[in-house]
Scaffold this active site. Structure first.
Site, PDB file in Angstrom:
ATOM      1  N   ASN A 169      31.363  35.459  38.239  1.00  0.00           N
ATOM      2  CA  ASN A 169      30.950  34.978  36.908  1.00  0.00           C
ATOM      3  C   ASN A 169      29.810  33.973  37.025  1.00  0.00           C
ATOM      4  O   ASN A 169      29.856  32.886  36.459  1.00  0.00           O
ATOM      5  CB  ASN A 169      32.137  34.388  36.146  1.00  0.00           C
ATOM      6  CG  ASN A 169      31.826  34.174  34.674  1.00  0.00           C
ATOM      7  OD1 ASN A 169      30.821  34.658  34.153  1.00  0.00           O
ATOM      8  ND2 ASN A 169      32.691  33.448  33.980  1.00  0.00           N
ATOM      9  N   ASP A 185      35.794  44.621  39.482  1.00  0.00           N
ATOM     10  CA  ASP A 185      36.346  44.259  38.181  1.00  0.00           C
ATOM     11  C   ASP A 185      36.336  45.502  37.300  1.00  0.00           C
ATOM     12  O   ASP A 185      35.289  45.948  36.840  1.00  0.00           O
ATOM     13  CB  ASP A 185      35.495  43.141  37.571  1.00  0.00           C
ATOM     14  CG  ASP A 185      35.965  42.722  36.190  1.00  0.00           C
ATOM     15  OD1 ASP A 185      36.947  43.296  35.679  1.00  0.00           O
ATOM     16  OD2 ASP A 185      35.326  41.834  35.603  1.00  0.00           O
ATOM     17  N   HIS A 225      37.826  34.500  37.242  1.00  0.00           N
ATOM     18  CA  HIS A 225      38.530  35.450  38.100  1.00  0.00           C
ATOM     19  C   HIS A 225      38.915  34.742  39.393  1.00  0.00           C
ATOM     20  O   HIS A 225      38.396  33.667  39.700  1.00  0.00           O
ATOM     21  CB  HIS A 225      37.631  36.633  38.464  1.00  0.00           C
ATOM     22  CG  HIS A 225      37.264  37.502  37.309  1.00  0.00           C
ATOM     23  ND1 HIS A 225      37.741  38.788  37.143  1.00  0.00           N
ATOM     24  CD2 HIS A 225      36.430  37.292  36.256  1.00  0.00           C
ATOM     25  CE1 HIS A 225      37.228  39.333  36.054  1.00  0.00           C
ATOM     26  NE2 HIS A 225      36.422  38.430  35.492  1.00  0.00           N
TER      27      HIS A 225
END
Length: 257
Positions: free
Chosen positions: A9, A148, A246
């Site tokens: 991210n 992901d 995450h």
């Protein structure tokens, strides 16, 4: 061999929060990153090469958005960027690397939570990715897909399956896609070792103190083809890592090199 997958991210934010130190402690042989959010990757590459990693980057065309990366202490035979479809490749979603005895693919599946249009885009991606992997399996037998996926497969993979039954990421059609994908022969590596362990997640919203309460979703995976399952020795999550929304996940394999 230890392989890590991690949706960072934003790679620059992760570096400020200790990513390099974490890699030094855990010493993965290969790292696959998603959502790097960086187009000028030369800004950070030397930090990873100093740790002994070969680097390959596939950023999105849109600045500060999406993108995947490969860091590997074993130089791959080749690296392939994308699926050959511009609508996905411009978002930097799939990066494939072939090694001597296996092929490793890092993926960042679209999210559908922002709008109906993006949900439709996500469902089209799932359809096209399925065909893409079907074709890939005619070329390679030993394939690992990580990243992901933005889908919780089963009720055990989400903190509140009832209230989230109509949420993007846990829709019946999305969950059915994961089931059909596994029917191609892939094994969900984490569930291979932890078939009934609840409350094991890889993503937590930043809202309402979700991480502290462990109100999460398991949306990040390693999918391993049958030929590699005998080599699997472990699969783990690292929820204590707080560098992203995450957490990293890993698998370990033997007899690959």
């Amino acid at each position: 061999m230890k392989i890590v997958s991690y949706n960072v991210n934003g790679i620059r934010a992760n570096l400020k929060k200790g990513l390099l130190s974490w890699l030094e402690v855990h010493e993965p042989d290969i790292v696959r990153l998603q959502e790097i959010k960086l187009d000028d990757t030369q800004q950070v590459e030397s930090l990873f090469t100093a740790l002994g990693y070969y680097c390959s980057w596939f950023p999105a065309e849109k600045k500060g958005y999406s993108g995947v990366a490969l860091l590997s202490k074993i130089k791959p035979l080749y690296v392939k960027k994308g699926m050959g479809k511009a609508e996905y490749d411009q978002e930097g979603r799939v990066l494939e690397a072939q090694f001597e005895t296996f092929t490793l693919m890092s993926c960042y599946f679209p999210s559908g939570s922002s709008s109906e249009d993006r949900q439709a885009f996500k469902m089209k991606f799932l359809e096209d990715f399925y065909v893409f992997i079907q074709n890939k399996l005619t070329e390679v037998q030993s394939l690992i897909i990580c990243g992901d996926v933005n889908i919780c497969h089963q009720a055990i993979d989400i903190h509140n399956p009832v209230s989230n039954a109509k949420s993007s990421g846990f829709l019946p059609e999305e969950r059915a896609w994961v089931s059909s994908f596994l029917e191609l022969g892939f094994v969900d590596a984490f569930r291979h070792f932890h078939p009934n362990t609840p409350h094991q997640y890889t993503w937590w919203t930043y809202r309402a103190g979700a991480k502290a309460k462990n109100l999460g979703w398991r949306i990040d995976y390693f999918f391993v083809s049958p030929s590699l399952v005998p080599s699997l020795s472990s699969a783990n999550l690292y929820p204590e890592v707080l560098m992203s929304d995450h957490c990293p996940l890993s698998i370990e394999l033997s007899d690959l090199l």
